[in-house]
Design an enzyme around this catalytic site. Structure first.
Site, PDB file in Angstrom:
ATOM      1  N   ASP A   1       4.846 -22.881   6.562  1.00  0.00           N
ATOM      2  CA  ASP A   1       5.395 -23.636   5.438  1.00  0.00           C
ATOM      3  C   ASP A   1       5.916 -24.998   5.858  1.00  0.00           C
ATOM      4  O   ASP A   1       6.927 -25.101   6.559  1.00  0.00           O
ATOM      5  CB  ASP A   1       6.523 -22.810   4.823  1.00  0.00           C
ATOM      6  CG  ASP A   1       7.039 -23.385   3.524  1.00  0.00           C
ATOM      7  OD1 ASP A   1       6.542 -24.441   3.100  1.00  0.00           O
ATOM      8  OD2 ASP A   1       7.937 -22.783   2.928  1.00  0.00           O
TER       9      ASP A   1
ATOM     10  N   ASP B   1       1.999 -32.792   1.847  1.00  0.00           N
ATOM     11  CA  ASP B   1       2.472 -31.418   1.716  1.00  0.00           C
ATOM     12  C   ASP B   1       1.301 -30.483   1.461  1.00  0.00           C
ATOM     13  O   ASP B   1       0.671 -30.532   0.407  1.00  0.00           O
ATOM     14  CB  ASP B   1       3.481 -31.327   0.572  1.00  0.00           C
ATOM     15  CG  ASP B   1       3.985 -29.912   0.343  1.00  0.00           C
ATOM     16  OD1 ASP B   1       4.021 -29.129   1.307  1.00  0.00           O
ATOM     17  OD2 ASP B   1       4.344 -29.592  -0.794  1.00  0.00           O
TER      18      ASP B   1
END
Length: 401
Positions: free
Chosen positions: A92, A272
């Site tokens: 993540d 991202d």
């Protein structure tokens, strides 16, 4: 972080082995993204917008937003404990806390409980638990001693994983410890570098597009540097943006041109992998829609374009630092083999991967270069200096979509 535990920590350190030094840092580890459509088609754009709202909102405890976008995410095997037990964690970039579910966690002689309560509210899930210190191994020779991890008493939204390996900026950890909300928690990357296990506080991520009907996309993360075999030219770094709220994340400044026309002036946004699509400010989205002749499709919430329109698509240029990175027409479309998974037409429709971020230009987070961008460019994250770098890969100009 836990003032009453200092003596116990010293005793624990004296009875544990020294951290393993990586003789060949950097070290690369395979990762894999498995698509999960077990519950049928998904409204991907709606999920993306919910995630973007969370990225903007600093009131979310722990300031963390998960990489997963409801249908998949990169997973990595991580060893925790001494001897290590392997856990399947979600990799993540949008959060910085590492945690495992209590039901999966096995304590060893190296485990130490600090007793500090932790909580993180994610876009589509929750983690509440207790902080522990333990050995964490993320690859061959890559072991951290006394790494802070959370052991989740309550966790929702991550049923396909044993927990999360957070590799976002350390500032995202502030607010996680309930009794010490101002205290940051060193991330695994920080600890690897601080303990001398890696020579640089850098990690590189290599992704590749989905091919055919395969629902898996292999990738690789490199700790302590980058893997030159995965990119074609030098990585060029750009400083992190100072514009809030993009500055809280892996943020950069860029402008975007469609062909020879600027659709987004230089502004702040983020890189991202947890955001699947390319999200841009509302004005830029409308300019792109008009320039491409595409139309909004209410069935999928994507822009859709005709076959002739696809043939006329121009390149989309991202001006980042001194370099320009180009998404070709094929890189601007959703993989046609996955059309039905977003509720689209498998045979005939061509959907574009650009969508509206939902706010006007100048909001402080005017774009997100998501997974579709990282599939085409190797991405390096420097935790020491808060900068991001890119390089072309063998998939930059691929026509896999």
């Amino acid at each position: 972080m836990f003032p009453n535990a200092s003596l116990t920590l010293l005793l624990l350190l004296s009875t544990t082995a020294s951290p393993i030094k990586a003789a060949n840092s950097p070290v690369s580890v395979p990762i894999i993204n498995r698509l999960n459509f077990s519950n049928g088609t998904i409204n991907l754009v709606a999920h993306e917008k919910a995630r973007i709202q969370a990225l903007r909102d600093p009131s979310m405890r722990g300031h963390n937003v998960p990489l997963t976008n409801s249908y998949g995410g990169y997973s990595i095997p991580v060893g925790i404990g001494n001897p290590p037990r392997t856990y399947n964690l979600l990799l993540d970039t949008g959060s910085a806390i590492t945690w495992v579910r209590q039901s999966a966690y096995v304590k060893t002689s190296a485990t130490f409980c600090t007793g500090e309560a932790e909580e993180v509210m994610y876009t589509f899930g929750t983690f509440r638990g207790i902080e522990y210190l333990d050995y964490v191994t993320v690859g061959p020779g890559l072991t951290v001693v006394l790494q802070s991890i959370g052991v989740a008493v309550v966790s929702t939204g991550f049923e396909n994983y044993d927990g999360i390996l957070g590799i976002g900026p350390v500032s995202l950890t502030i607010g996680t410890l309930l009794d010490l909300p101002e205290d940051p928690i060193p991330t695994v990357i920080d600890s690897l570098y601080g303990q001398g296990t890696i020579s640089e506080g850098v990690f590189g991520i290599f992704c590749q597009p989905y091919v055919g009907s395969e629902l898996e996309s292999p990738g690789q993360i490199t700790f302590g540097g980058t893997d030159p075999t995965k990119y074609n030219d030098n990585i060029l770094y750009t400083p992190g943006t100072y514009t809030y709220p993009a500055s809280r994340h892996w943020g950069v400044d860029q402008s975007i041109m469609y062909g020879q026309t600027e659709i987004l002036a230089r502004t702040a946004g983020i890189v991202d992998s947890g955001n699947t699509l390319l999200s841009i400010a509302t004005e830029a989205y409308e300019r792109y829609k008009a320039a491409t002749g595409s139309e909004y499709d209410p069935a999928t919430n994507f822009l859709v374009i005709s076959e002739d329109g696809y043939g006329a698509l121009q390149n989309l240029h991202f001006n980042i630092g001194s370099q320009t990175y180009t998404l070709t027409p094929n890189a601007q479309i959703w993989p046609r083999c996955l059309n039905t998974m977003i509720g689209g037409d498998q045979e005939n429709a061509i959907y574009l991967i650009v969508h509206d971020i939902g706010t006007p230009f100048g909001s402080g987070l005017d774009f997100i270069n998501g997974y579709v961008f990282m599939q085409r460019f190797y991405t390096a994250f420097d935790a020491e200096t808060r900068r991001v770098g890119f390089a072309r890969t063998p998939f930059t100009y691929a026509t896999t979509n």
